[in-house]
Design a protein around this motif. Structure first.
Motif, PDB file in Angstrom:
ATOM      1  N   ASN A 181      -0.672  -8.674   5.054  1.00 47.65           N
ATOM      2  CA  ASN A 181      -0.932  -9.138   6.402  1.00 47.65           C
ATOM      3  C   ASN A 181      -2.419  -9.474   6.602  1.00 47.65           C
ATOM      4  OD1 ASN A 181      -1.261  -9.016   9.365  1.00 47.65           O
ATOM      5  ND2 ASN A 181       0.843  -8.323   9.298  1.00 47.65           N
ATOM      6  N   PRO A 213      -6.859  -4.285  -2.904  1.00 46.72           N
ATOM      7  CA  PRO A 213      -6.836  -5.750  -2.965  1.00 46.72           C
ATOM      8  C   PRO A 213      -6.827  -6.302  -4.387  1.00 46.72           C
ATOM      9  CG  PRO A 213      -9.059  -4.996  -2.536  1.00 46.72           C
ATOM     10  CD  PRO A 213      -8.234  -3.760  -2.755  1.00 46.72           C
ATOM     11  N   ARG A 268      -4.784  -6.460   5.524  1.00 48.12           N
ATOM     12  CA  ARG A 268      -4.285  -5.096   5.723  1.00 48.12           C
ATOM     13  C   ARG A 268      -3.829  -4.470   4.412  1.00 48.12           C
ATOM     14  NH1 ARG A 268       0.551  -3.822   9.842  1.00 48.12           N
ATOM     15  NH2 ARG A 268       1.825  -4.459   8.095  1.00 48.12           N
ATOM     16  N   THR A 269      -4.762  -4.147   3.568  1.00 44.25           N
ATOM     17  CA  THR A 269      -4.410  -3.408   2.371  1.00 44.25           C
ATOM     18  C   THR A 269      -5.605  -2.612   1.888  1.00 44.25           C
ATOM     19  OG1 THR A 269      -3.595  -3.525   0.099  1.00 44.25           O
ATOM     20  CG2 THR A 269      -5.021  -5.296   0.798  1.00 44.25           C
ATOM     21  N   MET A 270      -5.330  -1.460   1.269  1.00 43.71           N
ATOM     22  CA  MET A 270      -6.419  -0.663   0.721  1.00 43.71           C
ATOM     23  C   MET A 270      -6.682  -1.104  -0.711  1.00 43.71           C
ATOM     24  SD  MET A 270      -6.890   3.318   1.008  1.00 43.71           S
ATOM     25  CE  MET A 270      -7.448   4.385  -0.259  1.00 43.71           C
ATOM     26  N   PRO A 311      -7.132  -0.973  10.219  1.00 44.26           N
ATOM     27  CA  PRO A 311      -7.553  -0.659   8.849  1.00 44.26           C
ATOM     28  C   PRO A 311      -7.334  -1.848   7.910  1.00 44.26           C
ATOM     29  CG  PRO A 311      -6.148   1.068   9.729  1.00 44.26           C
ATOM     30  CD  PRO A 311      -6.105  -0.043  10.713  1.00 44.26           C
ATOM     31  N   GLY A 312      -8.356  -2.233   7.165  1.00 44.32           N
ATOM     32  CA  GLY A 312      -8.229  -3.346   6.238  1.00 44.32           C
ATOM     33  C   GLY A 312      -9.421  -3.456   5.326  1.00 44.32           C
ATOM     34  N   SER A 313      -9.318  -4.357   4.354  1.00 44.27           N
ATOM     35  CA  SER A 313     -10.417  -4.611   3.414  1.00 44.27           C
ATOM     36  C   SER A 313     -10.919  -6.032   3.609  1.00 44.27           C
ATOM     37  CB  SER A 313      -9.940  -4.500   1.968  1.00 44.27           C
ATOM     38  OG  SER A 313      -9.214  -3.335   1.761  1.00 44.27           O
ATOM     39  N   GLN A 314     -12.143  -6.279   3.163  1.00 45.97           N
ATOM     40  CA  GLN A 314     -12.703  -7.622   3.314  1.00 45.97           C
ATOM     41  C   GLN A 314     -12.702  -8.368   1.984  1.00 45.97           C
ATOM     42  OE1 GLN A 314     -16.761  -8.612   3.217  1.00 45.97           O
ATOM     43  NE2 GLN A 314     -16.804  -9.385   5.278  1.00 45.97           N
ATOM     44  N   THR A 374     -15.426 -10.182  14.556  1.00 48.00           N
ATOM     45  CA  THR A 374     -15.686 -10.075  13.126  1.00 48.00           C
ATOM     46  C   THR A 374     -15.501  -8.663  12.618  1.00 48.00           C
ATOM     47  OG1 THR A 374     -18.009  -9.609  13.509  1.00 48.00           O
ATOM     48  CG2 THR A 374     -17.404 -11.912  13.154  1.00 48.00           C
ATOM     49  N   GLY A 375     -15.149  -7.780  13.508  1.00 49.46           N
ATOM     50  CA  GLY A 375     -15.111  -6.375  13.124  1.00 49.46           C
ATOM     51  C   GLY A 375     -13.753  -5.897  12.697  1.00 49.46           C
ATOM     52  N   ALA A 376     -13.638  -4.605  12.594  1.00 44.47           N
ATOM     53  CA  ALA A 376     -12.425  -4.008  12.083  1.00 44.47           C
ATOM     54  C   ALA A 376     -11.879  -3.028  13.091  1.00 44.47           C
ATOM     55  CB  ALA A 376     -12.733  -3.285  10.781  1.00 44.47           C
ATOM     56  N   ASP A 426       0.828  -1.209   0.000  1.00 42.15           N
ATOM     57  CA  ASP A 426       0.000   0.000   0.000  1.00 42.15           C
ATOM     58  C   ASP A 426       0.860   1.257   0.000  1.00 42.15           C
ATOM     59  OD1 ASP A 426      -3.019  -0.582   2.032  1.00 42.15           O
ATOM     60  OD2 ASP A 426      -2.456  -1.191   0.004  1.00 42.15           O
ATOM     61  N   PRO A 478     -11.222   1.505   5.279  1.00 36.07           N
ATOM     62  CA  PRO A 478     -10.463   0.797   6.305  1.00 36.07           C
ATOM     63  C   PRO A 478     -11.286  -0.087   7.234  1.00 36.07           C
ATOM     64  CG  PRO A 478     -10.839   3.043   7.012  1.00 36.07           C
ATOM     65  CD  PRO A 478     -11.484   2.911   5.662  1.00 36.07           C
ATOM     66  N   ARG A 523     -10.062 -10.506   6.536  1.00 33.30           N
ATOM     67  CA  ARG A 523      -9.839  -9.064   6.575  1.00 33.30           C
ATOM     68  C   ARG A 523      -8.319  -8.920   6.416  1.00 33.30           C
ATOM     69  NH1 ARG A 523     -14.185  -5.667   7.365  1.00 33.30           N
ATOM     70  NH2 ARG A 523     -12.683  -4.053   6.900  1.00 33.30           N
TER      71      ARG A 523
END
Lengths: 385, 212
Positions: B163, B190, B186-188, B135-138, B130-132, A92, A201, B184
């Motif tokens: 990650n 994917p 760790r990247t914006m 910061p990450g994408s699903q 299950t939450g965030a 990123d 995020p 989930r």
């Protein structure tokens, strides 16, 4: 005499560059400026170069150890483990030469914008090299190294004693900014974005209201994936009007990420160019209603740099300069110049073509759900109103 | 995950001789619906719940009762209580709640009250898992239910240096030969990961990008 709007830019802004294939590409600012020049909506006298933020200014929001790490990284002197702990050297946010200088320039541009407006020289200022709203105090995130919005908001507080309304229409939740001012009742953050259930995020839930003194000064409107213009605008317009009325800011700072569009490759909303006409229109109106016109706008996300960002950001400048009465079509010269470089066919009109996408089957349910979200987001201020 | 990790250890309690009125006031003040009743040795004697108080209160359908608000709790508290141990598994506790239709379980160690867990705590834990909070994408992938599949998917993420914040694997209701993996990461951005997953024959359910 106070002039309408100033455009903060220099070619040096293009030095904030990760790699050839990275989706975050500041070339889009050049494309925008080019388009505005082509329709004669901007001239050299409208443009001021950004300054470089000093360390002292960066430390308004960021931790000293982080700033040192970024400096080392830009000289390729940071080990992988240390870099990772600061969110640097990832896919990123890769490390690149002189990244501290490039990032400090991005922050400095927003500070220049703030100074031009708060000094009274201009009513509005636009800095497309800013809007990096994911940067955290001690960590890079989501393509953002230093968070120019957070630094600028702190700067506005300390230098100008201002109460600021921050409106973030990027498709991603403005997390870095929200968390920086989560306990602050003088900075009201509003973010309208695609739900974090799917999209980076992941935060930005309706119930993130703020904490301590800042409780009731953080607003989030997470919209369902595939939301279209009508629902997006209903939520934006209603929320922003009511919140501005409730908060009564001294100045408005808008983050104008242009990634809520259907064509954006990283997100899943289905908006068209229409919203990019309406977004600045309302911000402009509210700035004049509540803040004597004081409005600073910055860029942000926007990953379809050919078909979406140049038009969206041009419309922002056109609104700022009260110059929205333009031709229907994009100048041929601009299309011919850039088509060879673009890997997709450029759109030749200011508005998107009809039937750009297949009809969304769950449109009614999505609209209903968003309305509910909007009501939840505003219930606190409506209850007391 | 064991109960000890999520139970509340600061517990509001009363003694058997405290009045019903005290219990009612305390529940309103602390916004709780269950109060364990203990003796001076911190042993659990009983439990009084909002439901018990409602049941004891005069009803429009019956004649006046002899209940007064200064009545001692010991006349109205439950004594046959289901309790747990700090080392109990959270999943088991949840199962007990479901089976016995209870909303609260006092946790005892060596007969003494050391914690309390309610259905609200269990829900909160589910949200956290299950939450965030990073910061990450699903990403959602539908995979055949066979050994080594998760290894393959994780391998692709490793190759992309991404990650993983969390993984959930659950059965596919529409197809018993498949499972759904929810990650989930760790990247914006994917896109590369999704392309690689597809190239390797995996069925990516989400995100489904236009044209991709």
């Amino acid at each position: 005499m106070k002039r309408d709007a100033v455009f903060i830019y220099s070619n040096e802004l293009l030095s904030y560059r990760f790699s050839d294939n990275h989706p975050f590409n500041q070339m889009r600012i050049k494309l925008t400026l080019d388009l505005l020049s082509e329709i004669k909506a901007i001239s050299k006298s409208d443009i001021i170069a950004p300054r470089v933020a000093t360390d002292e200014e960066l430390l308004l929001n960021h931790e000293p150890s982080y700033v040192e790490a970024v400096k080392s990284a830009g000289r390729f002197q940071l080990t992988n483990e240390v870099a990772e702990s600061f969110g640097l050297g990832t896919e990123d946010t890769p490390i690149f030469q002189n990244m501290h200088h490039a990032s400090a320039l991005s922050v400095g541009g927003t500070l220049s914008a703030v100074d031009e407006v708060m000094s009274g020289r201009y009513s509005h200022a636009l800095h497309l090299g800013g809007g990096l709203h994911h940067g955290f105090r001690g960590k890079a995130s989501g393509f953002c190294i230093y968070n120019d919005c957070s630094v600028a908001l702190k700067y506005l507080q300390e230098k100008y004693n201002a109460r600021v309304l921050y409106i973030d229409t990027d498709a991603h939740h403005g997390d870095g900014v929200q968390w920086s001012f989560y306990d602050d009742e003088n900075i009201c953050t509003v973010s309208i974005h695609e739900t974090g259930r799917y999209l980076f995020p992941g935060t930005g839930h309706v119930n993130e209201w703020g904490t301590g003194k800042g409780y009731g000064y953080s607003f989030n409107i997470p919209l369902d994936a595939f939301t279209e213009d009508e629902s997006w605008l209903e939520c934006y317009t209603t929320a922003v009007k009511e919140i501005a009325e409730y908060f009564k800011p001294d100045v408005i700072l808008t983050q104008n990420g242009a990634d809520a569009h259907y064509y954006d490759p990283l997100t899943h909303l289905s908006a068209t160019m229409s919203i990019y006409r309406e977004i600045p229109k309302l911000a402009h109106e509210l700035a004049h209603k509540h803040c004597n016109g004081k409005w600073i706008a910055v860029g942000g996300g926007g990953y379809d740099i050919w078909r979406v960002v140049p038009r969206a950001w041009s419309l922002l400048w056109l609104e700022m300069t009260n110059n929205t009465n333009i031709e229907r079509t994009i100048p041929q010269a601009w299309l011919e110049k850039w088509q060879p470089k673009a890997r997709v066919p450029l759109i030749s009109t200011w508005d998107d073509p009809e039937n750009m996408y297949e009809p969304i089957p769950r449109k009614n349910e999505i609209t209903e759900k968003n309305k509910q979200t909007l009501e939840r987001a505003l219930h606190m201020i409506r209850r007391n109103g | 995950m064991i109960v000890e990790e999520i139970m509340k250890t600061e517990i509001t309690t009363l003694t058997p001789s405290d009045s019903l009125e005290t219990a009612i006031l305390l529940m309103g003040q602390k916004k709780i619906r269950h109060i364990p009743i203990i003796n001076d040795k911190k042993e659990l004697i009983g439990l009084i719940t909002e439901r018990d108080i409602k049941n004891a209160a005069p009803s429009l359908l019956h004649r006046k009762t002899e209940m007064t608000s200064d009545a001692p709790i010991k006349d109205y508290m439950k004594t046959n209580i289901i309790t747990g141990h700090p080392l109990d598994f959270v999943e088991e506790v949840a199962g007990i709640f479901y089976e016995h239709k209870i909303g609260c379980m006092p946790i005892l160690r060596e007969q003494k009250l050391v914690g309390i867990i309610t259905s609200t705590d269990l829900l909160h834990t589910l949200v956290e898992l299950t939450g965030a909070n990073q910061p990450g994408s699903q990403i959602e992938v539908k995979v055949p239910n066979r050994t080594g599949i998760l290894y393959e998917v994780a391998g692709i993420l490793r190759k992309n240096n991404v990650n993983i914040h969390s993984v959930l694997v659950y059965p596919d209701k529409t197809d018993s030969a498949s499972k759904i993996i929810v990650l989930r990461i760790r990247t914006m951005n994917p896109i590369k990961v999704i392309e690689n997953l597809k190239e390797n024959g995996h069925h990516v359910l989400w995100p489904n990008l236009p044209g991709v």
